[in-house]
Scaffold this active site. Structure first.
Site, PDB file in Angstrom:
ATOM      1  N   CYS A   1       4.399   3.522   5.566  1.00  0.00           N
ATOM      2  CA  CYS A   1       4.462   3.175   4.152  1.00  0.00           C
ATOM      3  C   CYS A   1       4.342   4.426   3.317  1.00  0.00           C
ATOM      4  O   CYS A   1       4.349   5.539   3.830  1.00  0.00           O
ATOM      5  CB  CYS A   1       3.375   2.185   3.795  1.00  0.00           C
ATOM      6  SG  CYS A   1       1.770   2.902   3.705  1.00  0.00           S
TER       7      CYS A   1
ATOM      8  N   ASP B   1      -8.538   4.532  -2.695  1.00  0.00           N
ATOM      9  CA  ASP B   1      -7.679   3.872  -3.691  1.00  0.00           C
ATOM     10  C   ASP B   1      -7.977   4.339  -5.115  1.00  0.00           C
ATOM     11  O   ASP B   1      -7.184   4.085  -6.026  1.00  0.00           O
ATOM     12  CB  ASP B   1      -7.831   2.346  -3.602  1.00  0.00           C
ATOM     13  CG  ASP B   1      -7.151   1.772  -2.364  1.00  0.00           C
ATOM     14  OD1 ASP B   1      -6.403   2.512  -1.699  1.00  0.00           O
ATOM     15  OD2 ASP B   1      -7.372   0.590  -2.057  1.00  0.00           O
TER      16      ASP B   1
ATOM     17  N   ARG C   1       1.131   3.961   9.212  1.00  0.00           N
ATOM     18  CA  ARG C   1       0.040   2.988   9.112  1.00  0.00           C
ATOM     19  C   ARG C   1      -0.097   2.277  10.462  1.00  0.00           C
ATOM     20  O   ARG C   1       0.352   1.144  10.635  1.00  0.00           O
ATOM     21  CB  ARG C   1       0.368   1.992   8.000  1.00  0.00           C
ATOM     22  CG  ARG C   1      -0.867   1.501   7.300  1.00  0.00           C
ATOM     23  CD  ARG C   1      -0.706   1.495   5.828  1.00  0.00           C
ATOM     24  NE  ARG C   1      -1.865   0.897   5.194  1.00  0.00           N
ATOM     25  CZ  ARG C   1      -1.944   0.653   3.912  1.00  0.00           C
ATOM     26  NH1 ARG C   1      -0.929   0.913   3.129  1.00  0.00           N
ATOM     27  NH2 ARG C   1      -3.024   0.129   3.390  1.00  0.00           N
TER      28      ARG C   1
ATOM     29  N   LYS D   1      -6.762  -7.767  -5.447  1.00  0.00           N
ATOM     30  CA  LYS D   1      -5.608  -7.894  -4.537  1.00  0.00           C
ATOM     31  C   LYS D   1      -6.072  -7.805  -3.078  1.00  0.00           C
ATOM     32  O   LYS D   1      -5.686  -8.616  -2.250  1.00  0.00           O
ATOM     33  CB  LYS D   1      -4.609  -6.770  -4.819  1.00  0.00           C
ATOM     34  CG  LYS D   1      -3.546  -6.627  -3.747  1.00  0.00           C
ATOM     35  CD  LYS D   1      -2.587  -5.509  -4.049  1.00  0.00           C
ATOM     36  CE  LYS D   1      -2.989  -4.160  -3.517  1.00  0.00           C
ATOM     37  NZ  LYS D   1      -2.797  -3.952  -2.096  1.00  0.00           N
ATOM     38  N   ASN D   2      -6.906  -6.817  -2.777  1.00  0.00           N
ATOM     39  CA  ASN D   2      -7.279  -6.586  -1.381  1.00  0.00           C
ATOM     40  C   ASN D   2      -8.209  -7.658  -0.833  1.00  0.00           C
ATOM     41  O   ASN D   2      -8.525  -7.662   0.358  1.00  0.00           O
ATOM     42  CB  ASN D   2      -7.921  -5.203  -1.220  1.00  0.00           C
ATOM     43  CG  ASN D   2      -6.883  -4.102  -1.322  1.00  0.00           C
ATOM     44  OD1 ASN D   2      -5.694  -4.383  -1.434  1.00  0.00           O
ATOM     45  ND2 ASN D   2      -7.336  -2.855  -1.295  1.00  0.00           N
TER      46      ASN D   2
ATOM     47  N   ARG E   1       2.564  -4.246  -7.871  1.00  0.00           N
ATOM     48  CA  ARG E   1       2.009  -4.764  -6.622  1.00  0.00           C
ATOM     49  C   ARG E   1       0.498  -4.975  -6.741  1.00  0.00           C
ATOM     50  O   ARG E   1      -0.074  -5.792  -5.994  1.00  0.00           O
ATOM     51  CB  ARG E   1       2.283  -3.783  -5.469  1.00  0.00           C
ATOM     52  CG  ARG E   1       3.729  -3.795  -4.996  1.00  0.00           C
ATOM     53  CD  ARG E   1       3.904  -2.885  -3.809  1.00  0.00           C
ATOM     54  NE  ARG E   1       2.745  -3.004  -2.941  1.00  0.00           N
ATOM     55  CZ  ARG E   1       2.224  -2.036  -2.218  1.00  0.00           C
ATOM     56  NH1 ARG E   1       2.771  -0.848  -2.205  1.00  0.00           N
ATOM     57  NH2 ARG E   1       1.169  -2.237  -1.474  1.00  0.00           N
TER      58      ARG E   1
ATOM     59  N   ARG F   1       2.961  -4.299   3.015  1.00  0.00           N
ATOM     60  CA  ARG F   1       2.455  -3.551   4.174  1.00  0.00           C
ATOM     61  C   ARG F   1       1.230  -4.197   4.783  1.00  0.00           C
ATOM     62  O   ARG F   1       0.957  -4.054   5.962  1.00  0.00           O
ATOM     63  CB  ARG F   1       2.154  -2.103   3.781  1.00  0.00           C
ATOM     64  CG  ARG F   1       3.315  -1.385   3.156  1.00  0.00           C
ATOM     65  CD  ARG F   1       4.510  -1.302   4.071  1.00  0.00           C
ATOM     66  NE  ARG F   1       5.640  -0.675   3.420  1.00  0.00           N
ATOM     67  CZ  ARG F   1       6.851  -0.580   3.957  1.00  0.00           C
ATOM     68  NH1 ARG F   1       7.090  -1.080   5.149  1.00  0.00           N
ATOM     69  NH2 ARG F   1       7.822   0.010   3.300  1.00  0.00           N
TER      70      ARG F   1
HETATM   71  C1  UD1 Z   1      -7.149  -1.238   3.244  1.00  0.00           C
HETATM   72  C2  UD1 Z   1      -6.695  -1.492   1.823  1.00  0.00           C
HETATM   73  C3  UD1 Z   1      -6.161  -0.213   1.199  1.00  0.00           C
HETATM   74  C4  UD1 Z   1      -7.192   0.897   1.317  1.00  0.00           C
HETATM   75  C5  UD1 Z   1      -7.672   1.052   2.760  1.00  0.00           C
HETATM   76  C6  UD1 Z   1      -8.794   2.051   2.900  1.00  0.00           C
HETATM   77  C7  UD1 Z   1      -6.000  -3.794   1.856  1.00  0.00           C
HETATM   78  C8  UD1 Z   1      -4.885  -4.775   1.753  1.00  0.00           C
HETATM   79  N1  UD1 Z   1      -5.673  -2.501   1.836  1.00  0.00           N
HETATM   80  O1  UD1 Z   1      -5.992  -0.835   3.970  1.00  0.00           O
HETATM   81  O2  UD1 Z   1      -5.866  -0.482  -0.176  1.00  0.00           O
HETATM   82  O3  UD1 Z   1      -6.596   2.095   0.882  1.00  0.00           O
HETATM   83  O4  UD1 Z   1      -8.141  -0.208   3.247  1.00  0.00           O
HETATM   84  O5  UD1 Z   1      -9.876   1.687   2.130  1.00  0.00           O
HETATM   85  O6  UD1 Z   1      -7.144  -4.169   1.929  1.00  0.00           O
HETATM   86  N2  UD1 Z   1      -5.966   3.227  11.107  1.00  0.00           N
HETATM   87  C9  UD1 Z   1      -5.538   3.544  12.392  1.00  0.00           C
HETATM   88  N3  UD1 Z   1      -5.319   2.508  13.262  1.00  0.00           N
HETATM   89  C10 UD1 Z   1      -5.498   1.205  12.920  1.00  0.00           C
HETATM   90  C11 UD1 Z   1      -5.943   0.916  11.599  1.00  0.00           C
HETATM   91  C12 UD1 Z   1      -6.177   1.950  10.726  1.00  0.00           C
HETATM   92  O7  UD1 Z   1      -5.347   4.695  12.733  1.00  0.00           O
HETATM   93  O8  UD1 Z   1      -5.282   0.325  13.754  1.00  0.00           O
HETATM   94  C13 UD1 Z   1      -6.212   4.339  10.145  1.00  0.00           C
HETATM   95  C14 UD1 Z   1      -5.224   4.283   8.974  1.00  0.00           C
HETATM   96  O9  UD1 Z   1      -4.011   4.934   9.286  1.00  0.00           O
HETATM   97  C15 UD1 Z   1      -5.997   4.994   7.896  1.00  0.00           C
HETATM   98  C16 UD1 Z   1      -7.444   4.592   8.173  1.00  0.00           C
HETATM   99  O10 UD1 Z   1      -7.473   4.149   9.536  1.00  0.00           O
HETATM  100  O11 UD1 Z   1      -5.871   6.373   8.056  1.00  0.00           O
HETATM  101  C17 UD1 Z   1      -7.957   3.499   7.250  1.00  0.00           C
HETATM  102  O12 UD1 Z   1      -7.177   2.369   7.367  1.00  0.00           O
HETATM  103  P1  UD1 Z   1      -7.724   0.900   7.098  1.00  0.00           P
HETATM  104  O13 UD1 Z   1      -9.155   0.915   6.718  1.00  0.00           O
HETATM  105  O14 UD1 Z   1      -7.309   0.049   8.238  1.00  0.00           O
HETATM  106  O15 UD1 Z   1      -6.870   0.508   5.811  1.00  0.00           O
HETATM  107  P2  UD1 Z   1      -6.042  -0.804   5.570  1.00  0.00           P
HETATM  108  O16 UD1 Z   1      -6.781  -1.988   6.052  1.00  0.00           O
HETATM  109  O17 UD1 Z   1      -4.642  -0.607   6.024  1.00  0.00           O
END
Ligand code: UD1
Length: 418
Positions: A116, A306, A121, A22-23, A398, A92
């Site tokens: 979420c 995850d 997020r 999915k990711n 999902r 999301r």
């Molecule tokens: C992706 C994955 C999700 C996984 C996560 C961490 C997808 C669709 N989703 O989510 O399943 O759990 O990686 O491996 O690929 N953060 C900030 N500011 C930002 C961006 C992130 O503070 O602009 C923080 C987030 O709140 C979180 C951490 O950084 O605490 C990690 O987030 P991130 O690696 O961006 O995860 P996602 O890409 O949302």
């Protein structure tokens, strides 16, 4: 509300061909917008989040159809740059369309993906990085309007944290930009490599994906291609946890062992035998499970957040005391109360959960509150004594393709109730 009805205690045995990730599928579908022609994504998982991504593509004017795990896209007439709030909120991770739409049209208007189930997020890192690439961003009333008055220009970006989504958005915005973009402290997840692999097959110039420093040299245009989505390492981890919870033996076909090394290492510490052979993993859990020391979730190649919930479900009946520390998301223990309803002994304090293994879990009526938490309840129910009902299956859908059919095919007593 759909539920999974599970009669626990059946050993899972057999082979599972692991679904597409999915990711990876979500950013790849967004990336299809950047190609000048038709693209075929094979091994694309048929999941509600993936269908939501297709609806976003349709809204932007990009054709997207699905048949037997093949997503076919054609962005020839994709002139759209606005994504409605309704679609942004359905999934999301819709934010990953931002970089792709900018790369294609030079502007984009969308809403915040919102908080979420895992807590807030934020997307501050995505926006700061895009600003460095020359994107002008105006945030008003929950809508984000982006324009690129002078085009997207390559830049050196130091990410404060290796965010997966931010790394993907930068790559997507930079592949058609003018000049070179360098990302320092980039996320190293295998899904980033898959995105770069796909874009490279379309004609992009990307080096270093999967490492901390990624270099993207902007090219003039990209062409369509056929590409196979990587297998889902988290689905594989979930089925490994199900094998562990039921004392079973499973072959997981199509997953690269190195992608989930941090997870297989934990199952080995729990006493499982894990063999990697080519693109398959075999796990045999015929001995009683043992507790493990401290597991802290970390960016790749660390233990994935995850997989935290599903591994916790297996640890709930491991002999001794284990500790889990959730370092990535603020609110990712909502499955704990439900596991406790099934008889687990788990205490949470802040980001730490202490799991005192119990002899047996008992079937109960529980409810999923998020995707991986729902998978964890399913794992726990498979190993529990008696019948469980896992509600809110829409969360599980999902990320898992027909989870009940997959589990039934390896011996689980499970069905979906409507
Ligand atoms: C992706 C994955 C999700 C996984 C996560 C961490 C997808 C669709 N989703 O989510 O399943 O759990 O990686 O491996 O690929 N953060 C900030 N500011 C930002 C961006 C992130 O503070 O602009 C923080 C987030 O709140 C979180 C951490 O950084 O605490 C990690 O987030 P991130 O690696 O961006 O995860 P996602 O890409 O949302």
């Amino acid at each position: 509300m759909q539920r999974l009805i599970i009669k626990g205690g059946k050993r899972l045995c057999g082979e599972i061909r692991v679904q597409g990730a999915k990711n990876s599928a979500l950013p790849l579908l967004a990336a299809c917008l950047l190609a000048d022609g038709r693209t075929v994504l094979k091994h694309c998982p048929e999941l509600s989040d993936v269908f939501a991504a297709c609806r976003i593509l349709n809204e932007l004017g990009c054709k997207c159809s699905f048949r037997q795990h093949r997503a076919v896209t054609d962005p020839t007439s994709a002139e759209g740059y606005r994504i409605s709030e309704e679609l942004m909120l359905q999934m999301r991770s819709s934010i990953v369309f931002l970089g792709a739409v900018l790369g294609r049209t030079g502007r984009c208007e969308l809403s915040y993906p919102g908080g979420c189930e895992l807590g807030p997020r934020p997307i501050d890192m995505h926006l700061a990085a895009l600003r460095q690439l020359g994107v002008r961003i105006c945030e008003e009333h929950g809508r984000i309007s982006c324009t690129c008055p002078k085009g997207i220009k390559g830049a050196v970006i130091d990410l404060p944290f290796p965010s997966v989504g931010a790394t993907e958005n930068i790559i997507l915005a930079a592949v058609l930009a003018e000049g070179e973009t360098v990302i320092h402290n980039a996320a190293r997840e295998p899904e980033i490599e898959d995105l770069a692999g796909f874009l490279t097959a379309c004609g992009a110039d990307i080096r270093g994906a999967g490492c901390s420093t990624v270099r993207i040299n902007g090219v003039k245009k990209l062409h369509g291609c056929e590409y196979e989505v990587m297998s889902d390492r988290i689905a594989a981890a979930t089925y490994m946890a199900a094998a562990a919870a039921t004392g079973g033996e499973l072959g997981l076909l199509g997953v690269r062992c190195e992608d989930i090394h941090a997870v297989t290492a934990v199952f080995e510490e729990m006493g499982a035998a894990v063999y990697c052979h080519g693109n398959s993993i075999f796990i045999s859990c015929t001995r009683p499970l043992k507790a493990v020391g401290r597991i802290g979730t970390m960016p790749y190649p660390g233990f994935p957040t995850d997989a935290q919930a599903v591994v916790m479900a297996a640890l709930a009946t491991a002999k001794g005391s284990s500790m889990m520390v959730e370092n990535i998301f603020e609110s990712r223990y909502r499955h704990v109360d439900e596991l406790v309803r099934m008889g687990a002994d788990i205490k949470v304090s802040g980001r730490t959960a202490v799991i005192q293994g119990v002899k047996k879990l008992c079937g109960a009526n529980v409810r999923a509150h998020d995707l991986r938490g729902g998978a964890a309840l399913t794992v726990a129910a498979l190993g529990a004594e008696g019948v469980s009902s896992v509600g809110n299956v829409q969360y599980i859908d999902r990320g898992y393709e027909q989870i009940e059919r997959v589990l039934e095919s390896v011996g689980a007593d499970i069905h979906r109730a409507f």
